[in-house]
Design an enzyme around this catalytic site. Structure first.
Site, PDB file in Angstrom:
ATOM      1  N   GLU A   1      -4.937  10.212   0.284  1.00  0.00           N
ATOM      2  CA  GLU A   1      -3.819  10.905  -0.368  1.00  0.00           C
ATOM      3  C   GLU A   1      -4.225  12.308  -0.851  1.00  0.00           C
ATOM      4  OE1 GLU A   1      -0.897   9.871  -0.140  1.00  0.00           O
ATOM      5  OE2 GLU A   1      -0.932   7.683  -0.012  1.00  0.00           O
TER       6      GLU A   1
ATOM      7  N   HIS B   1      -2.962   7.215  -8.994  1.00  0.00           N
ATOM      8  CA  HIS B   1      -2.046   6.538  -8.073  1.00  0.00           C
ATOM      9  C   HIS B   1      -2.533   5.110  -7.896  1.00  0.00           C
ATOM     10  CE1 HIS B   1       0.103   5.127  -4.644  1.00  0.00           C
ATOM     11  NE2 HIS B   1      -0.984   5.106  -3.887  1.00  0.00           N
TER      12      HIS B   1
ATOM     13  N   HIS C   1      -1.002   0.642  -7.169  1.00  0.00           N
ATOM     14  CA  HIS C   1       0.030  -0.194  -6.556  1.00  0.00           C
ATOM     15  C   HIS C   1       0.414  -1.342  -7.497  1.00  0.00           C
ATOM     16  CE1 HIS C   1      -1.956   1.035  -2.408  1.00  0.00           C
ATOM     17  NE2 HIS C   1      -1.319   2.051  -2.991  1.00  0.00           N
TER      18      HIS C   1
ATOM     19  N   HIS D   1       5.779   1.345  -2.126  1.00  0.00           N
ATOM     20  CA  HIS D   1       4.365   1.679  -1.984  1.00  0.00           C
ATOM     21  C   HIS D   1       3.621   1.603  -3.326  1.00  0.00           C
ATOM     22  CE1 HIS D   1       1.214   4.899  -0.566  1.00  0.00           C
ATOM     23  NE2 HIS D   1       0.693   4.005  -1.368  1.00  0.00           N
TER      24      HIS D   1
HETATM   25  O1  2HA Z   1      -6.025   5.241  -1.215  1.00  0.00           O
HETATM   26  O2  2HA Z   1      -3.428   3.887  -1.985  1.00  0.00           O
HETATM   27  O3  2HA Z   1      -1.772   5.471  -0.686  1.00  0.00           O
HETATM   28  C1  2HA Z   1      -5.278   4.261  -0.605  1.00  0.00           C
HETATM   29  C2  2HA Z   1      -3.853   4.401  -0.975  1.00  0.00           C
HETATM   30  C3  2HA Z   1      -2.990   5.206  -0.095  1.00  0.00           C
HETATM   31 ZN    ZN Z   2      -1.245   3.976  -2.191  1.00  0.00          ZN
END
Ligand code: 2HA
Ligand code: ZN
Length: 276
Positions: A122, A145, A147, A217
């Site tokens: 990313e 970032h 998930h 995502h």
């Molecule tokens: O780094 O999360 O969006 C791996 C991820 C890609």
């Molecule tokens: Zn990701």
């Protein structure tokens, strides 16, 4: 591949906090395999002159953001796992300096002997966002970032054009949400992970939000402090978890009333003006 000392250069607390947050990501089961990425603008801690810099330049990635020339960032490595980052930031991330000519970047710390380390997939988003933050939110040096399962699950029910509905749900699930994320979260329409398209879309949504949800995502947030930025994501995910727990149990959650949310609005305004 070490050319600066993290002990001497005040970077240690950044690396300790990155490791702490990477551990939380993993413990929360938000990061499957190499999921998630972290970057921190550490320019203020990196000496201007570094010996043997040219040795570490990679020329395979031209940087389009002129203002980033000479800036330094801690960034997680592509393919690296948060559970490993929690134990050993060196080897799973690196500190890079964007070259003055914008023809690439130098790896100035980390990699633990891995000469092929590259920043996260990313990277386009991290660069675009740091570039945006420099002029719009100069105090914000951190990008996380991850998930978070419940937040991502919600984006399978609520699409980006229903962002207002999403925020009504989140705010009404937990009083803290209204106080700490009064502007709500924005849902960025699905774009290919790692693409320039997701980078551009994210910057647009960050103009009015601190926390954005990448549809189907993950989540991305910016902030001035690594742990505080984690807390904001954690809080949003908690609200989503409460909502989905009620739904799973087979009932529609009552949620906070409009009057209760107005009362929290007032509290939030006071809190932010005191804190600001
Ligand atoms: O780094 O999360 O969006 C791996 C991820 C890609
Ligand atoms: Zn990701």
């Amino acid at each position: 591949m070490k050319s600066i000392s993290v002990e001497q250069d005040g970077l240690k607390s950044v690396l300790d906090q990155v490791a702490e947050v990477a551990g939380y990501f993993w413990q929360n089961r938000w990061e499957e395999r190499n999921g998630g990425n972290i970057s921190v603008n550490v320019t203020e801690f990196v000496p201007v002159h570094i010996e043997n810099l040219d040795q570490y330049i990679f020329r395979n990635h031209a940087i389009e953001y002129r203002e980033l020339a000479g800036f330094s960032f801690f960034i997680t490595g592509t393919g690296k796992r948060m559970r490993d980052m929690a134990r050993q930031p060196e080897g799973n991330g690196c500190i890079i300096r964007i070259s003055e000519k914008l023809d690439g970047y130098h790896v100035i710390w980390g990699a633990a002997g891995d000469p092929h380390i590259r920043p996260t997939s990313e990277f386009p988003s991290h660069l675009a966002i740091h570039h945006f933050l420099l002029s719009h939110k100069p105090g914000h040096k951190v990008i996380l970032h991850t998930h978070p399962t419940h937040m991502v699950a919600l984006t399978h029910i609520i699409e980006h054009h229903q962002t207002e509905k999403l925020n009504r749900i989140l705010w009404s699930m937990h009083p803290e949400m209204k106080v700490f994320i009064p502007e709500g979260v924005a849902v960025v329409p699905y774009r290919l992970p790692g693409s320039e398209a997701i980078a551009r879309a994210t910057v647009e949504y960050l103009k009015h939000h601190r926390v954005v949800l990448w549809e189907k995502h993950g989540i991305l947030a910016t902030g001035d402090d690594i742990l505080d930025t984690f807390d904001v994501i954690d809080m949003a995910n908690k609200a989503a978890e409460i909502y989905l727990t009620c739904k799973n149990a087979g009932f529609e959650p009552a949620g906070l009333s409009a009057a209760q949310l107005d009362e929290l609005d007032e509290m939030s305004r006071q809190w932010h003006s005191d804190a600001g």
